[in-house]
Every structure is written in structure tokens, then in C-alpha cells.
Design a protein around this motif. Structure first.
Motif, PDB file in Angstrom:
ATOM      1  N   ASP A 257      -6.788  -1.355   3.198  1.00 28.27           N
ATOM      2  CA  ASP A 257      -8.142  -1.387   2.632  1.00 28.27           C
ATOM      3  C   ASP A 257      -8.379  -0.239   1.641  1.00 28.27           C
ATOM      4  O   ASP A 257      -9.215  -0.374   0.736  1.00 28.27           O
ATOM      5  N   GLU A 258      -7.650   0.843   1.801  1.00 25.58           N
ATOM      6  CA  GLU A 258      -7.857   2.006   0.932  1.00 25.58           C
ATOM      7  C   GLU A 258      -7.188   1.851  -0.433  1.00 25.58           C
ATOM      8  O   GLU A 258      -7.547   2.566  -1.378  1.00 25.58           O
ATOM      9  N   ASP A 259      -6.209   0.969  -0.543  1.00 23.13           N
ATOM     10  CA  ASP A 259      -5.496   0.770  -1.811  1.00 23.13           C
ATOM     11  C   ASP A 259      -5.973  -0.531  -2.438  1.00 23.13           C
ATOM     12  O   ASP A 259      -5.630  -1.618  -1.964  1.00 23.13           O
TER      13      ASP A 259
ATOM     14  N   ALA B 150       0.844  -1.194   0.000  1.00 20.28           N
ATOM     15  CA  ALA B 150       0.000   0.000   0.000  1.00 20.28           C
ATOM     16  C   ALA B 150       0.878   1.242   0.000  1.00 20.28           C
ATOM     17  O   ALA B 150       1.848   1.342   0.756  1.00 20.28           O
ATOM     18  N   GLU B 151       0.535   2.194  -0.851  1.00 22.39           N
ATOM     19  CA  GLU B 151       1.361   3.372  -1.046  1.00 22.39           C
ATOM     20  C   GLU B 151       1.211   4.370   0.094  1.00 22.39           C
ATOM     21  O   GLU B 151       0.102   4.642   0.551  1.00 22.39           O
ATOM     22  N   GLY B 152       2.360   4.915   0.544  1.00 22.06           N
ATOM     23  CA  GLY B 152       2.375   6.015   1.492  1.00 22.06           C
ATOM     24  C   GLY B 152       1.600   5.739   2.767  1.00 22.06           C
ATOM     25  O   GLY B 152       1.717   4.682   3.387  1.00 22.06           O
ATOM     26  N   ALA B 153       0.772   6.715   3.134  1.00 19.92           N
ATOM     27  CA  ALA B 153      -0.003   6.619   4.361  1.00 19.92           C
ATOM     28  C   ALA B 153      -1.320   5.891   4.176  1.00 19.92           C
ATOM     29  O   ALA B 153      -2.093   5.747   5.137  1.00 19.92           O
TER      30      ALA B 153
ATOM     31  N   LYS C  65       0.885  -4.564   3.630  1.00 14.72           N
ATOM     32  CA  LYS C  65       1.451  -3.304   4.130  1.00 14.72           C
ATOM     33  C   LYS C  65       2.265  -3.598   5.383  1.00 14.72           C
ATOM     34  O   LYS C  65       1.804  -4.340   6.266  1.00 14.72           O
ATOM     35  N   ILE C  66       3.444  -3.029   5.436  1.00 11.27           N
ATOM     36  CA  ILE C  66       4.282  -3.148   6.626  1.00 11.27           C
ATOM     37  C   ILE C  66       3.796  -2.129   7.654  1.00 11.27           C
ATOM     38  O   ILE C  66       3.851  -0.918   7.413  1.00 11.27           O
ATOM     39  N   ILE C  67       3.301  -2.625   8.780  1.00 12.77           N
ATOM     40  CA  ILE C  67       2.698  -1.741   9.776  1.00 12.77           C
ATOM     41  C   ILE C  67       3.581  -1.548  11.004  1.00 12.77           C
ATOM     42  O   ILE C  67       3.237  -0.775  11.897  1.00 12.77           O
ATOM     43  N   GLY C  68       4.707  -2.239  11.079  1.00 10.51           N
ATOM     44  CA  GLY C  68       5.581  -2.083  12.237  1.00 10.51           C
ATOM     45  C   GLY C  68       6.949  -2.677  11.992  1.00 10.51           C
ATOM     46  O   GLY C  68       7.075  -3.692  11.297  1.00 10.51           O
TER      47      GLY C  68
END
Length: 335
Positions: free
Chosen positions: A118-120, A111-114, A126-129
Motif C-alpha cells: 500500500d505504501e508503494d 514493492a521496493e525494500g521494506a 509484493k512477495i511476503i513469504g
């Protein structure tokens, strides 16, 4: 003979790996002790651990630990060792996160950027941590783990010496040290990874091993009170036989539980389950074949020393008594 063979094999493995030029380390230390990176990734459709491992191996990460999140089914924890700077990730001091991202990109886009996952609509993960463990922190954890094990063994030694006798304490502690060294020998020979969970298994093994010894020593003490004139060898042999059914039932159930962990526990519990698997077997026979014979040997040596001291004191007392006697002339008594 079994113990000597296993300990020699471990010693040869440790010394040989340390002295061989370009060889591996004596022990395969994990991220907790060696330093590294833990990446938490969230997936729309989470792949299995083998797929993620294959993707990591394609970018050169061969010894990663992949762990499913306990409370979130779509998240995965990926632990990699300290990679340092890497040519594929210029300008990055620690390339762990960068290399994991390159591996996960082979499974789909991030997922791109911020934007959230679910938004992409085109994103697969997505790497969340990201958590990094430096070499200094790893060294501190290693020292603390060793200190905890040594302090546990010293505490057991003092308790048994106070509760029973120091000869029993010596036998029990030597048996515990034997179990730990045999387990470490297997980890060195087969290069199984040593992590904090393995050290927790070692401490569990210390308690497990000494527990069986305490049961036998307590029965020996009871039999010594009931049969005072029997030799210590016979009393110990009888005590082992009297507690054998308990040993088979208890340790057999532990063995089956640990075997289930080895077979079905997965990669995350591999080191923990293997340490308990080897240690439970070594701890069962060391209680009978090592701890008890050493206690007998000490008791026999102390008994022989006491008998020798008693004989010397008796001889010395006899010489003093004979030296103090004076010749007495007997005179006839007239009634």
C-alpha cells in the motif's frame, strides 16, 4: 481382464519410464516429495491463475501449482519444483524464489525494500513469504506417506481377520491393493502430479473400498447362518445382489461428488479429485469382481482340504479297525 489390462499398462509405464534413457520418472512427484519452493505473493489487483501460469511459463516454469489463499483474497501461493542453481539467478543456491519474481515482474513491479504494497503506489505485488522444501525433507515425507498407507492396509487386514475370517480379510486386502495399484497406474500413464493431497486421497480410497466389502461380507455371514446347506457360491451371489441397491446409491453419490471436484475443483484439487475419481470406480467393481471371488476361492480351497483330511482320517480309522479284528470261532449254544 480389465484389471489385468490396467495393471499391465501401469507396469509398462513405470518400467518403461525408468529404463528409457533421458525419459521422465515413473511418477510425477510434486513439491512435497521432490523438494521445491512455495512463494506467497500479495497483489493490489490479483490476476487469475491462468495469467500467473502464463507468466511462469514465460520464464521456464512449466509445472507450478497456483493456490488462492483461503482467508486472504489478495494473496496467492505459488509452488514450484526444486530448480537448484539457475543461470538467470547467479549466486543463488535455490532459484525458485528468484524465478518466480522474474515471472511476476512481467505483470507489474514489486514493492521496493521494506515498503508495504500500500505504501508503494507504483507496485503491483509484493512477495511476503517464501518456504523451501529440501530433497531430504521431501524424501522423509514420501517414506512417511508410504508407511501410513501400508500400516492402514495391515490394520484393516487384522481387523477383518479378527471380526470375520482370514479368508475374507485376504479378499478385502487384495481388493484394496488392487484399487491403489490401478489408481497409481493412471497417475504413471498420464503423469498426473502426486502430492500429499494425493496420498490423503489414497488413504481415503482404502477406507472407501473396504467399507463396501465389509457390507457384503457381513451379509454373507448372515446368509450362512440362515441357509447352512447352500453352497458358498450361491450365498455370495445372493449377498451381492441383496446389497446391490445400497452399492448403487452410496457409490453413485460418491461418484457424483468426486466428478464435481474433477470438473470444478480447479488445479489445486486436481490430483486429489482424480485419485478419488479413478479409485471410486475401481473400488466399486473390485468389491464385487475381485474381493468376493477371492474370498469364495479361499473358502472353496479350505473346504476341499477339510473334506480330503476327513476322508483320509476315515480311511485310516477303517484300516486300523479292520487290522485290530481277530477271527472268532462261533460255538453252538445248547438251550
Amino acid at each position: 481382464m480389465i484389471s489385468v489390462a490396467l495393471l499391465l499398462a501401469g507396469l509398462v509405464s513405470v518400467v518403461g519410464r525408468q529404463l528409457s534413457e533421458g525419459g521422465t520418472d515413473a511418477f510425477n512427484l510434486g513439491v512435497d516429495f521432490q523438494g521445491g519452493t512455495v512463494v506467497t505473493a500479495k497483489f493490489k489487483q490479483k490476476p487469475d491463475a491462468d495469467t500467473i501460469r502464463t507468466a511462469l511459463e514465460s520464464v521456464g516454469i512449466n509445472e507450478a501449482v497456483i493456490q488462492d489463499s483461503t482467508d486472504k483474497l489478495d494473496e496467492v501461493l505459488i509452488k514450484v519444483s526444486n530448480l537448484g542453481q539457475h543461470e538467470e539467478c547467479p549466486g543463488v543456491e535455490e532459484a525458485g524464489r528468484c524465478m518466480v519474481k522474474r515471472a511476476l515482474d512481467t505483470l507489474g513491479a514489486e514493492a521496493e525494500g521494506a515498503a508495504s504494497l500500500d505504501e508503494d503506489p507504483n507496485a503491483a505485488y509484493k512477495i511476503i513469504g517464501t518456504d523451501a522444501v529440501g530433497p531430504v525433507a521431501g524424501e522423509q515425507l514420501r517414506n512417511q506417506a508410504i508407511s501410513a498407507t501400508v500400516l492402514g492396509i495391515i490394520g484393516i487386514l487384522l481387523f477383518i481377520a479378527f471380526r470375520y475370517d482370514w479368508t475374507y480379510a485376504a479378499g478385502a486386502v487384495i481388493g484394496v491393493v488392487h484399487d491403489v495399484l490401478v489408481t497409481l497406474a493412471f497417475f504413471s500413464v498420464f503423469q498426473w502430479e502426486i502430492s500429499l493431497t494425493v496420498m490423503a486421497a489414497m488413504l481415503t480410497l482404502v477406507g472407501f473400498s473396504v467399507n463396501d466389502s465389509i457390507v457384503i461380507f457381513d451379509r454373507i455371514r448372515e446368509n450362512m447362518g440362515l441357509h447352512r446347506h447352500e453352497p458358498i457360491y450361491s450365498l455370495t451371489n445372493d449377498s451381492i445382489n441383496q446389497t446391490m441397491s445400497r452399492t448403487i446409491v452410496t457409490n453413485g453419490l460418491v461418484f457424483l461428488s468426486v466428478l464435481a471436484l474433477v470438473l470444478f475443483g480447479g488445479e489445486v484439487l486436481r490430483g486429489f479429485s482424480l485419485a478419488l475419481f479413478v479409485g471410486s470406480i475401481a473400488g466399486t467393481y473390485s468389491t464385487i469382481a475381485i474381493a468376493s471371488p477371492i474370498a469364495i476361492w479361499w473358502q472353496d480351497k479350505l473346504g476341499a482340504a477339510k473334506m480330503q483330511d476327513a476322508q483320509l482320517n476315515k480311511q485310516a480309522g477303517g484300516q486300523l479297525a479292520s487290522a485290530s479284528r481277530r477271527s472268532v470261532t462261533r460255538r453252538p449254544v445248547t438251550r
